[in-house]
Design an enzyme around this catalytic site. Structure first.
Site, PDB file in Angstrom:
ATOM      1  N   SER A 126       0.815  -1.220   0.000  1.00 31.20           N
ATOM      2  CA  SER A 126       0.000   0.000   0.000  1.00 31.20           C
ATOM      3  C   SER A 126       0.845   1.266   0.000  1.00 31.20           C
ATOM      4  O   SER A 126       0.655   2.159  -0.843  1.00 31.20           O
ATOM      5  CB  SER A 126      -0.935   0.001   1.218  1.00 31.20           C
ATOM      6  OG  SER A 126      -1.798  -1.106   1.201  1.00 31.20           O
ATOM      7  N   TRP A 127       1.787   1.370   0.945  1.00 28.43           N
ATOM      8  CA  TRP A 127       2.565   2.604   1.069  1.00 28.43           C
ATOM      9  C   TRP A 127       3.583   2.733  -0.058  1.00 28.43           C
ATOM     10  O   TRP A 127       3.806   3.813  -0.592  1.00 28.43           O
ATOM     11  CB  TRP A 127       3.226   2.660   2.436  1.00 28.43           C
ATOM     12  CG  TRP A 127       4.016   3.893   2.771  1.00 28.43           C
ATOM     13  CD1 TRP A 127       5.106   3.939   3.568  1.00 28.43           C
ATOM     14  CD2 TRP A 127       3.776   5.256   2.383  1.00 28.43           C
ATOM     15  NE1 TRP A 127       5.566   5.231   3.703  1.00 28.43           N
ATOM     16  CE2 TRP A 127       4.763   6.062   2.977  1.00 28.43           C
ATOM     17  CE3 TRP A 127       2.818   5.869   1.584  1.00 28.43           C
ATOM     18  CZ2 TRP A 127       4.849   7.441   2.801  1.00 28.43           C
ATOM     19  CZ3 TRP A 127       2.888   7.253   1.390  1.00 28.43           C
ATOM     20  CH2 TRP A 127       3.893   8.022   1.993  1.00 28.43           C
ATOM     21  N   GLY A 134       5.949  10.691   8.856  1.00 27.20           N
ATOM     22  CA  GLY A 134       4.861  11.666   8.911  1.00 27.20           C
ATOM     23  C   GLY A 134       3.505  10.998   8.854  1.00 27.20           C
ATOM     24  O   GLY A 134       3.392   9.776   8.730  1.00 27.20           O
ATOM     25  N   LYS A 140       5.069   4.904  17.113  1.00 35.00           N
ATOM     26  CA  LYS A 140       3.657   5.256  16.953  1.00 35.00           C
ATOM     27  C   LYS A 140       2.803   4.040  16.598  1.00 35.00           C
ATOM     28  O   LYS A 140       1.620   3.990  16.936  1.00 35.00           O
ATOM     29  CB  LYS A 140       3.501   6.375  15.923  1.00 35.00           C
ATOM     30  CG  LYS A 140       4.063   6.061  14.528  1.00 35.00           C
ATOM     31  CD  LYS A 140       3.049   5.448  13.590  1.00 35.00           C
ATOM     32  CE  LYS A 140       3.667   5.138  12.237  1.00 35.00           C
ATOM     33  NZ  LYS A 140       2.698   4.595  11.287  1.00 35.00           N
ATOM     34  N   THR A 159      -2.153   7.737  12.912  1.00 34.40           N
ATOM     35  CA  THR A 159      -2.135   6.290  13.049  1.00 34.40           C
ATOM     36  C   THR A 159      -3.039   5.809  14.174  1.00 34.40           C
ATOM     37  O   THR A 159      -3.635   4.733  14.093  1.00 34.40           O
ATOM     38  CB  THR A 159      -0.692   5.793  13.288  1.00 34.40           C
ATOM     39  OG1 THR A 159       0.164   6.356  12.308  1.00 34.40           O
ATOM     40  CG2 THR A 159      -0.599   4.283  13.199  1.00 34.40           C
ATOM     41  N   GLU A 218       2.500  -3.952  12.063  1.00 34.39           N
ATOM     42  CA  GLU A 218       3.898  -3.647  12.373  1.00 34.39           C
ATOM     43  C   GLU A 218       4.126  -3.494  13.870  1.00 34.39           C
ATOM     44  O   GLU A 218       5.154  -3.927  14.415  1.00 34.39           O
ATOM     45  CB  GLU A 218       4.317  -2.368  11.644  1.00 34.39           C
ATOM     46  CG  GLU A 218       5.777  -1.996  11.800  1.00 34.39           C
ATOM     47  CD  GLU A 218       6.718  -2.948  11.087  1.00 34.39           C
ATOM     48  OE1 GLU A 218       7.547  -3.571  11.779  1.00 34.39           O
ATOM     49  OE2 GLU A 218       6.621  -3.084   9.863  1.00 34.39           O
TER      50      GLU A 218
END
Length: 335
Positions: free
Chosen positions: A12-13, A137, A192, A249, A283
């Site tokens: 996806s990223w 970010g 995060k 997130t 993750e």
């Protein structure tokens, strides 16, 4: 100007960032692990398995052959999961074009070595860590792929390299900023995910905004303590790579870590949550262990991270660890 860019990884990223680069006018080639994914990107201008209903630009192509993908690249974007980065990069090392700027999209701390992603890249590639650009970010892939306005931080000790990638990725909806604090950006990007798991668990247990706001804020304190101990600039955690990434997130249903945590909070097992996520582990489930070990190594207190490790890997009940967090010794907010 960096023009020819390769993106290694078609999740996806990786796909969304490849689209960002192509929409900025770069010539982009993606490498996909599966030949059918590369064919879909190349021939149908889409990646339905990761970003359904998103049309990819004509100046973005893909291949299953890493040598073909890397030929002539001026910049190489590493877009594979953090715990598989070492193995993948080891296989690509001899194919990397000399002088190409290496860019990391991975957010995590490697299990066992406790190394940040730029440290892993430097070790395997032989490139100085000061020359690796880290992207961080509030960058939820689907929103960016849809062209929704977003910003990011490009961190590199070599400011000129960060500027080169900034110029290559700036477009009408994506605004990248530069920073030289690689440590802070990587610690924020890894930690995060763990805090997002805790927020998801709170939501899954039926708790409200006060609880999630508390977890976000105290989670920010945890990551800042660890980052500062490792040499990061405390101001980094007040920026896009810190609070910006953390809020996105922890708050969005598009966040895999948050939704994974919700399932755990509703009483599902790790295996059930993984099956519901199409076999993928968030993750934060992996990183909570390595980040906890890194914190212990440096004498940093990270109670939320420790709690997530216990839930994910020791079978602790989310409600019990929540009660224990509330019952911890009282102290000053900034101590």
């Amino acid at each position: 100007m960096v023009q020819r860019i390769t993106v290694l990884g078609a999740g996806s990223w990786g796909t969304a960032f490849a689209k960002v680069l192509a929409d900025a006018g770069r010539d982009v080639t993606m490498w996909a692990r599966r030949a059918e994914v590369a064919a879909e990107i190349r021939e149908k201008h889409g990646n339905s398995g990761y970003l359904p209903d998103i049309e990819l630009p004509a100046n973005l192509t893909a291949t299953h052959d890493p040598a073909e993908a890397l030929a002539g690249a001026e910049a190489v974007v590493l877009a594979v999961p953090s715990q598989s980065l070492r193995a993948n990069l080891s296989g690509w090392r001899e194919l990397l074009p000399r002088g190409a700027i290496l860019v990391s999209l991975a957010k995590g701390v490697e299990l066992g070595t406790l190394k940040r992603m730029s440290e892993v890249i430097a070790e395997i590639s032989g490139v100085s860590g000061n020359e690796i650009v880290v992207v961080s970010g509030p960058n939820l892939a689907r929103e960016i792929a849809q062209g929704q306005p977003a910003a990011a931080v490009l961190a590199c000790a070599d400011h000129d390299r960060a500027v080169a990638i900034q110029q290559a990725s700036f477009n009408s909806y994506f605004r990248p900023y530069t920073n030289t604090d690689v440590v802070g950006c990587e610690v924020g990007g890894a930690a995060k995910n763990v805090i997002a798991l805790s927020c998801g668990m709170a939501v899954g247990m039926g708790l409200g905004a006060n609880t999630t706001a508390t977890l976000i804020t105290r989670g920010l304190a945890e990551m800042a303590r660890l980052g500062t101990k490792l040499g990061a600039d405390p101001l980094t955690f007040a920026g896009l790579a810190g609070v910006g990434d953390l809020v996105a997130t922890c708050s969005s249903p598009l966040s895999r870590n948050r939704t994974f945590g919700e399932r755990l909070g509703r009483g599902e097992t790790l295996e059930q949550a993984q099956a519901a996520a199409g076999g993928q582990v968030a993750e934060g489930v992996m990183s909570c262990t390595s980040i906890r070990e890194l914190a212990r190594k440096h004498g940093v207190d990270m109670p939320i991270t420790d709690a997530m490790h216990r839930v994910c890997h020791e079978g602790a009940d989310p409600r019990q660890v929540g009660a224990e967090l509330l019952g911890r010794r009282q102290k000053h907010e900034w101590s």
